[in-house]
Write a protein that holds these residues in place. Structure first.
Motif, PDB file in Angstrom:
ATOM      1  N   THR A  91       0.836  -1.195   0.000  1.00 48.79           N
ATOM      2  CA  THR A  91       0.000   0.000   0.000  1.00 48.79           C
ATOM      3  C   THR A  91       0.871   1.245   0.000  1.00 48.79           C
ATOM      4  N   ASP A  92       0.358   2.293  -0.687  1.00 51.19           N
ATOM      5  CA  ASP A  92       1.094   3.560  -0.601  1.00 51.19           C
ATOM      6  C   ASP A  92       0.987   4.102   0.772  1.00 51.19           C
ATOM      7  N   GLY A  93       1.724   4.886   1.064  1.00 51.28           N
ATOM      8  CA  GLY A  93       2.305   5.773   1.919  1.00 51.28           C
ATOM      9  C   GLY A  93       3.040   6.814   1.101  1.00 51.28           C
TER      10      GLY A  93
ATOM     11  N   GLY B 172       7.827  17.918  -9.489  1.00 50.10           N
ATOM     12  CA  GLY B 172       6.450  17.842  -8.992  1.00 50.10           C
ATOM     13  C   GLY B 172       6.298  17.024  -7.720  1.00 50.10           C
ATOM     14  N   ARG B 173       7.224  16.088  -7.484  1.00 44.21           N
ATOM     15  CA  ARG B 173       7.123  15.244  -6.293  1.00 44.21           C
ATOM     16  C   ARG B 173       8.089  15.649  -5.204  1.00 44.21           C
ATOM     17  N   ASN B 174       8.652  16.839  -5.298  1.00 41.42           N
ATOM     18  CA  ASN B 174       9.579  17.275  -4.247  1.00 41.42           C
ATOM     19  C   ASN B 174       8.960  17.182  -2.863  1.00 41.42           C
TER      20      ASN B 174
ATOM     21  N   LYS C 140      12.137   4.163  -2.329  1.00 42.78           N
ATOM     22  CA  LYS C 140      11.905   4.439  -3.744  1.00 42.78           C
ATOM     23  C   LYS C 140      12.401   5.821  -4.113  1.00 42.78           C
ATOM     24  N   HIS C 141      12.535   6.184  -5.349  1.00 36.79           N
ATOM     25  CA  HIS C 141      12.380   5.431  -6.601  1.00 36.79           C
ATOM     26  C   HIS C 141      13.778   5.279  -7.132  1.00 36.79           C
ATOM     27  N   PHE C 142      14.250   4.055  -7.117  1.00 33.75           N
ATOM     28  CA  PHE C 142      15.638   3.742  -7.384  1.00 33.75           C
ATOM     29  C   PHE C 142      15.856   3.677  -8.883  1.00 33.75           C
TER      30      PHE C 142
ATOM     31  N   SER D 109       8.896  -3.401  -9.062  1.00 39.55           N
ATOM     32  CA  SER D 109       8.869  -2.334 -10.078  1.00 39.55           C
ATOM     33  C   SER D 109       7.939  -1.236  -9.606  1.00 39.55           C
ATOM     34  N   ASP D 110       8.220   0.006  -9.989  1.00 42.31           N
ATOM     35  CA  ASP D 110       7.194   1.020  -9.801  1.00 42.31           C
ATOM     36  C   ASP D 110       6.007   0.573 -10.656  1.00 42.31           C
ATOM     37  N   TRP D 111       4.843   1.099 -10.341  1.00 35.10           N
ATOM     38  CA  TRP D 111       3.600   0.568 -10.930  1.00 35.10           C
ATOM     39  C   TRP D 111       3.573   0.765 -12.453  1.00 35.10           C
TER      40      TRP D 111
HETATM   41  C1  BGC Z   1       4.360   5.946  -7.937  1.00 32.94           C
HETATM   42  C2  BGC Z   1       4.849   5.188  -6.724  1.00 32.94           C
HETATM   43  C3  BGC Z   1       3.683   4.534  -6.034  1.00 32.94           C
HETATM   44  C4  BGC Z   1       2.976   3.637  -7.017  1.00 32.94           C
HETATM   45  C5  BGC Z   1       1.789   2.920  -6.435  1.00 32.94           C
HETATM   46  C6  BGC Z   1       3.481   5.109  -8.847  1.00 32.94           C
HETATM   47  O1  BGC Z   1       2.862   5.889  -9.807  1.00 32.94           O
HETATM   48  O2  BGC Z   1       5.457   6.430  -8.671  1.00 32.94           O
HETATM   49  O3  BGC Z   1       5.508   6.065  -5.859  1.00 32.94           O
HETATM   50  O4  BGC Z   1       4.117   3.853  -4.913  1.00 32.94           O
HETATM   51  O5  BGC Z   1       2.514   4.409  -8.114  1.00 32.94           O
HETATM   52  O6  BGC Z   1       0.754   3.800  -6.219  1.00 32.94           O
END
Ligand code: BGC
Length: 754
Positions: A44-46, A119-121, A153-155, A231-233
């Motif tokens: 799950t995100d956080g 944008g994600r700073n 993340k994001h490596f 992997s990232d999504w």
């Molecule tokens: C984001 C990740 C996130 C993933 C799952 C991606 O678009 O870059 O940070 O964890 O989605 O929601």
């Protein structure tokens, strides 16, 4: 589960089952293999709270998730510089995960804030890799202490949103090591996250999820990472290449399409089965760390966690400017102006977006007082000035003794998926601030933003507090800071440039098409501003307090050391003011001179300490080789150049209070290959070889006189000039100018390379 048991389990799986274990069932779950009793797990995100989606998922924060607690975002927690606090925040989130059945929370996000525009700073920590990796490490430690995994993340080198799925970050080896990898390195080595998330982008032309250099050679072989790489999504480009490179889990589900490709590749002999077995091994290892340690007692107490979110927010707020106006008198008539006083901006948009259970605004926090007026001031959905709102705000400000303006970046300015195009606040907010300053001399600005903004009104206002995106309880933290119930103690984890053009990535950020060159190299943030002596609005590490701290007795436990030894540094810090407070003591190391192009100083340690009025404490730091080292691209390793290093201790990168020098001697020799192109200067600088070349120089004898091109001293040429010119001459030059026999040089080069 032991590795033997895991291997036994894998031995019972069909090829298809193994492939299926390494990709998602849906958006948020791994697959179960019921036949073998293997359960599914939820990711799950956080990372600053839970974004647990019940129904159909999405990775952009579009759909709803369960009500949860939104803690301050990464940009804010970094400003706390408080490892213990962030560890505790991690424990709280870990407990929430246990209560909600979440096995892995997707974060922390440690990418370097290369430009204020990313944008994600707001999710990221810092422009400095030590701050990023230490704060991330603290969060990982806390979450994982509850037997829940994290996925750092994001490596790797994912520092912009523009074309994030297709761009290639072109970064040289030394810069990757010193800045971008370093943000992950400390956290991975020290806190062992259960998972690492491979980014969308390419690194020097190779997609992160299929980049063996980083996923296997660096992450596992060098750093000892023993979890799984996810992997990232939707980041997988070539599933088969990914498996071979070290990508274990593909998320989300590809409805079996990529599983089939893995199976076929193995059947056709294009992929060795051992790679799939290894991925399964890591998947099961991480899965059972969680499954075997479920906490049936865990309860997600949203009210209690909200209170803790407030505590965290208090520690993250940075007092940027205070011309004696703060703390405010509780009896004063005050105007709270700006929409964010009632509806604070407390988090950013996209996948990290939390469905906050409760939000406390500054107006909520002062609701029991009758001496606080409110005026909305601006509409954050539009950039044009709303004349009615403006007039109301100016009127309220004029009637009050102090105006506090709650300003910041609107939601649409900071979001996953795209970058900002400038560093300004919306025009309507700047207009409002200028207009209020016309009628009120006591103006305080309270800022809500995930990274720097320009402040064209800075000289007109008396106080500025930076709240970053402070989570759902930010309003009560703001009020406690404004009125002095809490003493501010945050420090900036990034520099605030005066204007965007001052930033070192300005010319190259965003790139051309899919090529993003990191041409500023290691000169990111203060490493650049300091070297170039560029004036900044607020420097890295800056943050004021309502009390004063005095630094004394900087001591090093040696005057000279080898690069294999550790240096112990101590300093005494005293609270000389009248209020209890916290100070973030910062230690920088710098090396002037030397042959390497380096920043003037780099943060190598920080400690936050609390002091009562009059109290002093000693702070100690232990510096090892890494504190003095740069990445050497001949050795492909960290290397310390012999020389004098400055140990600097201070309140910020631009407020160094005490410094001392230490001589550090290298125990490693960087191998050199000599050729006809080698210069006299370089050979003379090598203590083992200087003798050989001086022999040649004296042998030149009469020939040297005859060779007109070899510099000679005369009326127009001083001895220094001769020496400088000689230093730059190569062996080839000497050969051609003097006409000495070639064999002499051939033998000399053999001798030099022995
Ligand atoms: C984001 C990740 C996130 C993933 C799952 C991606 O678009 O870059 O940070 O964890 O989605 O929601």
């Amino acid at each position: 589960m032991t590795i033997e048991k895991i291997r036994e389990l894998i031995g019972k799986m069909t090829l298809e089952e193994k492939a299926s274990l390494c990709s998602g069932e849906d958006f948020w779950h791994t697959k179960a293999i019921e036949r073998l009793g293997i359960p599914a797990a939820m990711l799950t995100d956080g990372p600053h709270g839970l974004r647990k989606q019940d129904g159909r998922g999405d990775h952009l924060g579009l759909g709803d998730s369960i009500k949860a607690v939104c803690f301050p975002a990464g940009c804010a927690t970094a400003a706390s510089f408080d490892r213990e606090l962030i560890e505790k925040m991690g424990e709280t989130i870990g407990n929430e995960c246990q209560a909600e059945g979440v096995a892995v929370i997707l974060g922390p996000a440690v990418n370097i804030k290369r430009s204020p525009l990313c944008g994600r700073n707001f999710e990221y920590y810092s422009e400095d890799p030590l701050v990023a990796s230490e704060m991330a490490g603290a969060l990982i430690k806390g979450v994982q202490s509850k037997n829940v995994g994290t996925s750092i993340k994001h490596f790797l080198a994912n520092n912009q949103e523009h074309r994030r799925m297709s761009s290639s970050s072109e970064v040289d080896e030394r810069t990757l090591r010193e800045i971008y990898l370093a943000a992950f390195e400390g956290a991975v080595k020290k806190q062992k996250p259960w998972s690492v998330m491979a980014a969308y982008n390419k690194i020097n032309g190779v997609f992160a999820p299929e980049n063996k250099t980083y996923l296997t050679d660096v992450l596992r072989s060098e750093w000892g990472f023993d979890g799984y790489v996810v992997s990232d999504w939707g980041a997988v480009n070539d599933r088969v290449l990914g498996l071979e490179a070290g990508l274990d889990l593909e998320m989300p589900s590809t409805k079996g399409v990529n599983d089939k490709l893995s199976v076929e590749a193995i059947k056709e002999g294009q992929l060795e089965e051992k790679y799939l077995d290894l991925a399964c091994e890591r998947m099961l290892d991480v899965l059972y760390r969680y499954i075997e340690n479920r906490d049936p007692e865990a309860v997600f107490d949203r009210e209690m966690d909200h209170e803790f979110a407030k505590k965290v927010a208090e520690e993250c707020i940075v007092l940027l400017k205070n011309d004696g106006i703060l703390p405010l008198k509780k009896s004063a008539n005050i105007a709270f102006i700006g929409k964010y006083a009632k509806q604070p901006r407390y988090q950013g948009g996209g996948s990290s977006h939390i469905n906050a259970a409760k939000i406390t605004s500054a107006m909520d926090a002062v609701e029991h007082r009758n001496n606080i007026l409110y005026a909305q001031g601006f509409d954050d959905k539009a950039d044009v000035v709303d004349e009615v709102l403006l007039a109301e705000a100016v009127e309220a400000a004029g009637k009050a003794e102090v105006a506090v303006i709650f300003a910041g970046l609107p939601d649409a300015f900071e979001c996953e998926g795209y970058d900002r195009s400038h560093m300004r606040l919306p025009g309507c907010q700047n207009t409002l601030i200028h207009a209020v300053c016309e009628v009120q001399e006591n103006v305080v600005i309270v800022l809500h933003n995930g990274s720097p903004v320009e402040m064209p009104w800075i000289k007109k206002v008396k106080g500025v507090i930076e709240c970053y995106l402070g989570g759902e309880a930010v309003g009560s933290a703001q009020v406690d800071i404004l009125f002095g119930d809490v003493n501010p103690s945050g420090k900036l984890p990034e520099s605030f440039p005066i204007k965007l053009q001052d930033n070192s990535s300005y010319l190259y950020f965003g790139g051309e098409g899919d090529i993003v060159e990191y041409r500023e190299g290691v000169f990111v943030g203060y490493r650049y501003y300091d070297k170039k002596e560029i004036e900044v609005l607020f420097p890295f590490g800056h943050g004021l307090s309502y009390t004063e701290f005095e630094y004394s007795d900087l001591k090093l436990d040696k005057e000279q050391m080898k690069d294999t030894e550790n240096l112990r540094v101590s300093v005494i810090v005293k609270n000389t003011g009248a209020m209890k407070g916290k100070e973030v003591v910062q230690l920088y190391v710098g090396c002037e001179g030397g042959s390497i192009i380096r920043p003037l100083k780099e943060l190598r340690g920080f400690e936050k300490l609390e002091l009562m009025p009059g109290e002093s404490k000693e702070v100690t730091f232990t510096l090892d080789k890494r504190a003095f080292a740069y990445w050497n691209t001949t050795l492909h390793d960290w290397h310390v150049e012999t020389g004098a290093y400055k140990i600097m201790v201070g309140r910020s990168s631009r407020d160094i209070v005490l410094e001392q020098e230490i001589q550090v001697d290298s125990t490693v020799k960087v191998p050199r290959v000599y050729s006809y192109a080698s210069t006299i200067g370089d050979i003379m600088a090598d203590p083992d070889k200087a003798g050989i070349i001086s022999g040649l120089m004296s042998n030149m004898g009469g020939r040297r006189e005859a060779a007109a091109e070899v510099p000679q001293q005369n009326d127009a040429i001083s001895p220094e000039m001769v020496q400088a010119m000689m230093q730059g001459m190569s062996l080839r030059n000497i050969l051609t100018f003097t006409g000495m026999p070639k064999e002499v040089f051939d033998n000399l080069i053999i001798e030099l390379n022995k």
